[in-house]
Scaffold this motif. Structure first.
Motif, PDB file in Angstrom:
ATOM      1  N   ALA A  65       2.743  39.253   1.904  1.00 20.63           N
ATOM      2  CA  ALA A  65       3.864  38.716   1.260  1.00 20.63           C
ATOM      3  C   ALA A  65       4.843  39.508   2.431  1.00 20.63           C
ATOM      4  O   ALA A  65       6.607  38.724   1.836  1.00 20.63           O
ATOM      5  N   GLY A  66       4.586  40.262   3.275  1.00 24.75           N
ATOM      6  CA  GLY A  66       5.744  40.631   4.008  1.00 24.75           C
ATOM      7  C   GLY A  66       6.488  40.487   4.856  1.00 24.75           C
ATOM      8  O   GLY A  66       7.538  40.395   5.320  1.00 24.75           O
ATOM      9  N   VAL A  67       6.639  39.161   5.072  1.00 30.36           N
ATOM     10  CA  VAL A  67       6.710  37.959   6.206  1.00 30.36           C
ATOM     11  C   VAL A  67       7.648  36.774   5.676  1.00 30.36           C
ATOM     12  O   VAL A  67       8.523  36.375   6.184  1.00 30.36           O
ATOM     13  N   VAL A  68       7.676  37.049   3.590  1.00 32.04           N
ATOM     14  CA  VAL A  68       9.017  36.298   2.669  1.00 32.04           C
ATOM     15  C   VAL A  68      10.245  36.742   3.111  1.00 32.04           C
ATOM     16  O   VAL A  68      10.528  38.353   3.089  1.00 32.04           O
ATOM     17  N   THR A  69      11.378  36.251   3.803  1.00 33.06           N
ATOM     18  CA  THR A  69      12.588  36.596   3.854  1.00 33.06           C
ATOM     19  C   THR A  69      13.364  36.121   2.819  1.00 33.06           C
ATOM     20  O   THR A  69      14.198  37.145   2.913  1.00 33.06           O
ATOM     21  N   ARG A  70      13.017  35.608   2.699  1.00 31.61           N
ATOM     22  CA  ARG A  70      14.042  34.050   1.342  1.00 31.61           C
ATOM     23  C   ARG A  70      13.330  33.880   0.020  1.00 31.61           C
ATOM     24  O   ARG A  70      12.793  33.094   0.858  1.00 31.61           O
ATOM     25  N   ILE A  71      13.719  34.159  -0.827  1.00 29.72           N
ATOM     26  CA  ILE A  71      13.196  33.212  -2.133  1.00 29.72           C
ATOM     27  C   ILE A  71      14.555  32.702  -2.854  1.00 29.72           C
ATOM     28  O   ILE A  71      15.678  32.992  -3.392  1.00 29.72           O
ATOM     29  N   ASP A  72      14.639  31.466  -2.891  1.00 29.37           N
ATOM     30  CA  ASP A  72      15.610  30.615  -3.510  1.00 29.37           C
ATOM     31  C   ASP A  72      14.928  29.764  -5.100  1.00 29.37           C
ATOM     32  O   ASP A  72      14.445  28.670  -4.229  1.00 29.37           O
ATOM     33  N   PRO A  73      14.902  30.627  -6.038  1.00 27.70           N
ATOM     34  CA  PRO A  73      14.584  29.759  -6.907  1.00 27.70           C
ATOM     35  C   PRO A  73      15.333  28.267  -7.331  1.00 27.70           C
ATOM     36  O   PRO A  73      14.724  27.080  -8.224  1.00 27.70           O
ATOM     37  N   GLN A  74      16.678  28.057  -7.144  1.00 28.34           N
ATOM     38  CA  GLN A  74      17.602  27.219  -6.808  1.00 28.34           C
ATOM     39  C   GLN A  74      16.738  25.434  -5.992  1.00 28.34           C
ATOM     40  O   GLN A  74      16.386  24.715  -6.948  1.00 28.34           O
ATOM     41  N   GLU A  75      16.124  25.832  -5.241  1.00 34.49           N
ATOM     42  CA  GLU A  75      15.989  25.072  -4.063  1.00 34.49           C
ATOM     43  C   GLU A  75      14.521  25.337  -4.235  1.00 34.49           C
ATOM     44  O   GLU A  75      13.482  24.439  -3.844  1.00 34.49           O
ATOM     45  N   ARG A  76      13.415  26.497  -5.345  1.00 30.94           N
ATOM     46  CA  ARG A  76      12.207  26.379  -5.037  1.00 30.94           C
ATOM     47  C   ARG A  76      11.937  26.177  -3.416  1.00 30.94           C
ATOM     48  O   ARG A  76      10.635  26.018  -3.483  1.00 30.94           O
ATOM     49  N   ARG A  77      12.048  26.558  -2.865  1.00 29.16           N
ATOM     50  CA  ARG A  77      12.358  27.446  -1.103  1.00 29.16           C
ATOM     51  C   ARG A  77      11.470  28.877  -1.139  1.00 29.16           C
ATOM     52  O   ARG A  77      12.491  28.959  -1.198  1.00 29.16           O
ATOM     53  N   VAL A  78      10.642  29.503  -0.142  1.00 26.83           N
ATOM     54  CA  VAL A  78      10.820  30.443  -0.149  1.00 26.83           C
ATOM     55  C   VAL A  78      10.478  30.299   1.302  1.00 26.83           C
ATOM     56  O   VAL A  78       9.967  28.907   2.318  1.00 26.83           O
ATOM     57  N   HIS A  79      10.854  31.481   2.252  1.00 27.25           N
ATOM     58  CA  HIS A  79      11.249  31.288   3.980  1.00 27.25           C
ATOM     59  C   HIS A  79      10.396  32.450   4.232  1.00 27.25           C
ATOM     60  O   HIS A  79      11.262  33.482   3.138  1.00 27.25           O
ATOM     61  N   VAL A  80      10.138  32.215   5.698  1.00 27.79           N
ATOM     62  CA  VAL A  80       9.376  33.424   5.832  1.00 27.79           C
ATOM     63  C   VAL A  80      10.087  33.361   7.624  1.00 27.79           C
ATOM     64  O   VAL A  80      10.223  32.512   8.040  1.00 27.79           O
ATOM     65  N   SER A  81       9.500  34.649   8.094  1.00 30.95           N
ATOM     66  CA  SER A  81      10.187  34.542   9.210  1.00 30.95           C
ATOM     67  C   SER A  81       8.814  34.645  10.182  1.00 30.95           C
ATOM     68  O   SER A  81       8.986  35.216  11.461  1.00 30.95           O
ATOM     69  N   ARG A  82       8.245  33.694  10.378  1.00 28.51           N
ATOM     70  CA  ARG A  82       7.658  33.091  11.616  1.00 28.51           C
ATOM     71  C   ARG A  82       7.783  31.582  12.030  1.00 28.51           C
ATOM     72  O   ARG A  82       8.729  30.991  11.114  1.00 28.51           O
ATOM     73  N   THR A  83       7.287  31.203  13.349  1.00 31.97           N
ATOM     74  CA  THR A  83       7.366  30.445  13.033  1.00 31.97           C
ATOM     75  C   THR A  83       6.233  29.067  12.642  1.00 31.97           C
ATOM     76  O   THR A  83       5.254  29.724  12.535  1.00 31.97           O
ATOM     77  N   LYS A  84       5.740  28.070  12.927  1.00 31.12           N
ATOM     78  CA  LYS A  84       4.999  27.092  12.807  1.00 31.12           C
ATOM     79  C   LYS A  84       4.035  27.222  13.591  1.00 31.12           C
ATOM     80  O   LYS A  84       2.757  27.521  13.440  1.00 31.12           O
ATOM     81  N   ARG A  85       4.175  27.264  15.001  1.00 31.18           N
ATOM     82  CA  ARG A  85       3.253  28.285  15.994  1.00 31.18           C
ATOM     83  C   ARG A  85       2.617  29.151  15.767  1.00 31.18           C
ATOM     84  O   ARG A  85       1.248  29.633  15.414  1.00 31.18           O
ATOM     85  N   GLU A  86       3.139  30.205  14.762  1.00 30.76           N
ATOM     86  CA  GLU A  86       2.297  31.706  14.936  1.00 30.76           C
ATOM     87  C   GLU A  86       1.732  31.565  13.548  1.00 30.76           C
ATOM     88  O   GLU A  86       0.494  31.981  13.614  1.00 30.76           O
ATOM     89  N   ILE A  87       2.393  30.635  12.409  1.00 36.17           N
ATOM     90  CA  ILE A  87       1.407  30.437  11.682  1.00 36.17           C
ATOM     91  C   ILE A  87       0.143  29.946  11.874  1.00 36.17           C
ATOM     92  O   ILE A  87      -0.937  29.543  11.141  1.00 36.17           O
ATOM     93  N   LYS A  88       0.191  28.620  12.615  1.00 37.49           N
ATOM     94  CA  LYS A  88      -0.737  27.468  13.151  1.00 37.49           C
ATOM     95  C   LYS A  88      -1.801  28.789  13.561  1.00 37.49           C
ATOM     96  O   LYS A  88      -2.944  27.964  13.950  1.00 37.49           O
TER      97      LYS A  88
END
Length: 126
Positions: A69-92
């Protein structure tokens, strides 16, 4: 063995708040710093043990990833979107998700070690 960073397993107060109603994040889209990675399949909100399980769909051939949960930087309830502080590559490149052991401390320790070595707020300017 490296002790897990308890902060990485908690939503930041400026992102999720400390009280009141908990949002159900299941189904929300997840955005890495460089694009969408999938949607939330499971989310937990226990103090110091919060995480998201993300179904990556076609991006990583139908695999799932677990994000502290600590990588979450923003939650947008209107857009139903969660932003995280990692790149696709880091996650992969994170330790592979295993549906049978992801709730065990050994796997969490691996994720803590992996995500803990990365800059807390994600990559620098691109």
């Amino acid at each position: 063995m490296m002790q897990p960073d308890p902060g990485i397993w908690a939503f930041r107060n400026d992102v999720y708040g400390t009280g009141g109603d908990l949002m159900d994040l299941v189904g929300y889209a997840v955005e890495a710093t460089d694009g969408k990675i999938g949607s939330i399949d499971e989310a937990t909100y226990e103090v110091g043990e919060s995480y998201l399980v993300v179904d990556t769909g076609p991006w990583i051939f139908g695999k799932k990833v677990m994000l502290p949960a600590g990588v979450v930087t923003r939650i947008d309830p209107q857009e139903r979107r969660v932003h995280v502080s990692r790149t696709k590559r880091e996650i992969k490149d994170a330790p592979e998700f295993d549906g049978s052991s992801y709730k065990e401390s050994v796997y969490r320790d691996q994720l803590s070690s992996y995500y803990g070595k990365l800059p807390p707020d994600g990559p620098g300017p691109m």
